[in-house]
Write a protein that holds these residues in place. Sequence first.
Motif, mmCIF file in Angstrom:
data_model
loop_
_atom_site.group_PDB
_atom_site.id
_atom_site.type_symbol
_atom_site.label_atom_id
_atom_site.label_comp_id
_atom_site.label_asym_id
_atom_site.label_seq_id
_atom_site.Cartn_x
_atom_site.Cartn_y
_atom_site.Cartn_z
ATOM 1 N N LYS A 1 2.034 34.115 -35.155
ATOM 2 C CA LYS A 1 1.037 33.536 -34.275
ATOM 3 C C LYS A 1 1.160 32.023 -34.331
ATOM 4 O O LYS A 1 1.119 31.426 -35.403
ATOM 5 C CB LYS A 1 -0.362 33.971 -34.716
ATOM 6 N N LYS B 1 -0.312 28.370 -32.594
ATOM 7 C CA LYS B 1 -1.415 27.852 -31.798
ATOM 8 C C LYS B 1 -1.528 26.347 -31.974
ATOM 9 O O LYS B 1 -1.247 25.814 -33.042
ATOM 10 C CB LYS B 1 -2.730 28.529 -32.214
ATOM 11 N N TYR C 1 -3.949 22.947 -31.863
ATOM 12 C CA TYR C 1 -5.335 22.511 -32.054
ATOM 13 C C TYR C 1 -5.428 21.009 -31.744
ATOM 14 O O TYR C 1 -4.556 20.236 -32.136
ATOM 15 C CB TYR C 1 -5.798 22.745 -33.493
ATOM 16 N N VAL D 1 -10.737 24.194 -39.444
ATOM 17 C CA VAL D 1 -10.698 25.143 -38.338
ATOM 18 C C VAL D 1 -9.430 25.988 -38.422
ATOM 19 O O VAL D 1 -9.454 27.217 -38.237
ATOM 20 C CB VAL D 1 -10.742 24.396 -36.984
ATOM 21 N N GLU E 1 -9.684 28.459 -41.288
ATOM 22 C CA GLU E 1 -10.594 29.555 -41.004
ATOM 23 C C GLU E 1 -9.948 30.582 -40.078
ATOM 24 O O GLU E 1 -10.111 31.793 -40.252
ATOM 25 C CB GLU E 1 -11.873 29.016 -40.366
ATOM 26 N N GLU E 2 -9.212 30.104 -39.067
ATOM 27 C CA GLU E 2 -8.617 31.019 -38.085
ATOM 28 C C GLU E 2 -7.338 31.670 -38.588
ATOM 29 O O GLU E 2 -7.075 32.839 -38.321
ATOM 30 C CB GLU E 2 -8.324 30.271 -36.776
ATOM 31 N N MET E 3 -6.510 30.912 -39.307
ATOM 32 C CA MET E 3 -5.186 31.397 -39.685
ATOM 33 C C MET E 3 -5.039 31.726 -41.162
ATOM 34 O O MET E 3 -4.050 32.331 -41.565
ATOM 35 C CB MET E 3 -4.115 30.377 -39.288
#
Length: 432
Positions: free
Chosen positions: A2, A4, A6, A17, A20-22
């Motif tokens: 994945k 992404k 930011y 952030v 927390e997400e990854m």
Amino acid sequence: MKVKRYEGKSEAALMPVIMEEMGEGATIISVKQKPAGGFFGFFRQSSVVITAACEDDAELMKFMNNQPEENVVAPPDVAESGKSGRKRKRKKPSAEVAESKPEVPESDAIGESMSILLQEARKAANQIEIEEATKRAKTKVESHVPTPEGKKYNHSMVQLFYDTMLEQEVLPEVAQHLLRELEDVDESDRADVRILIKSVYGSLVDILKNPTLINTEKSGKSDAQAVVFMGPTGVGKTTTIAKLSSILTLKHGLRVGLITADTYRIAAVEQLKTYADILGLDIRVVYKPDEMQEHLRTLRKKNDIVLIDTAGRSHKSTESIGELKQLLDAVPDSRRYLVLSVTTRYRDLCKIVSVFDGVSDFDLIFTKLDEAEALGVLMNVCCLAGKKAAYVTFGQNVPDDLESVKPDKIAKSLLGLAEGEVHPYAEGGGQP
């Protein structure tokens, strides 16, 4: 994998952030300062853009470790049982997308450099001597300089994958979509080559995986599956049905009934009757839509599945498409496949998919892969039309030259990571 991007005021603000997400296993690929906007930067503050990655897809890692999946028509954990009255939101294909011819660098030195890079990337993708392969790939990447007119990315490996996809006739807009999360990465980031490879590979696999396959589990007499095959003329619908009938009967032990509504071509009816006689299958011929339900009801009583052949329909004929809709209305609880040939021009494929999409929901079957020079058209249609490819065929041999779509095989071919220079379905070479 994945990946992404930011964007925020600072690294310190973004890191919580990302964590927390990854999770704690996240890898930072790049950190960029984004200049302030507005008039001379007076009315906006500058920001930070961070590209991060994490490995969270067990199925993708199975592909990356080169563990082949079973070559079956429909694994029980993938196939849907019962009726397929499903409705999926699909992105409509654009019929006006122009055909695109890739620009291939002419320099022999660059071509040789790209070849060496692909060899190293192939080893990394298969996890063979991963550390040494990555070191050598990094060294080659640093010395690789694309031609100025073809340069779109600031990282040579990302540029290499873009060039390779264009050579495979992937449309530029599709290639850019697949590489969208890596557009900010450049050489100064010292990004791990393995992460770049897995990111692009994962984007390709995500588009191709999880199609709706034929359920190979035996069903009750009152709930036999009905599967309809539709498409333009000359794409190989009847031969595809013969292959699937053989696989379902001989490999999975299912009782298969056949219905043909392709009465426009006497040869098509006789061809299917010949296969039905060889396999000992019951076959019915439908001349008018109102005959369909009676024949289907009869065949469902003594079979596990009923395969329905339809006449080839021109997407340019409103009357022809209207007749198909009447036929489909007589089989509301059926699974549908649109059969397409990869040798058809991409613009024509877009129009065909768009017209048939107005009649019914469906998954795709691509035929004649052994006759195609490249597999990019398959990715173009799936990506831009929002459809899933379920099966591919690659020759006339019944039942051998058919398999369910293998995302890893096609992804490796499109990225130049497949073994050898020929794509995996050339000359009927689809079987593992």
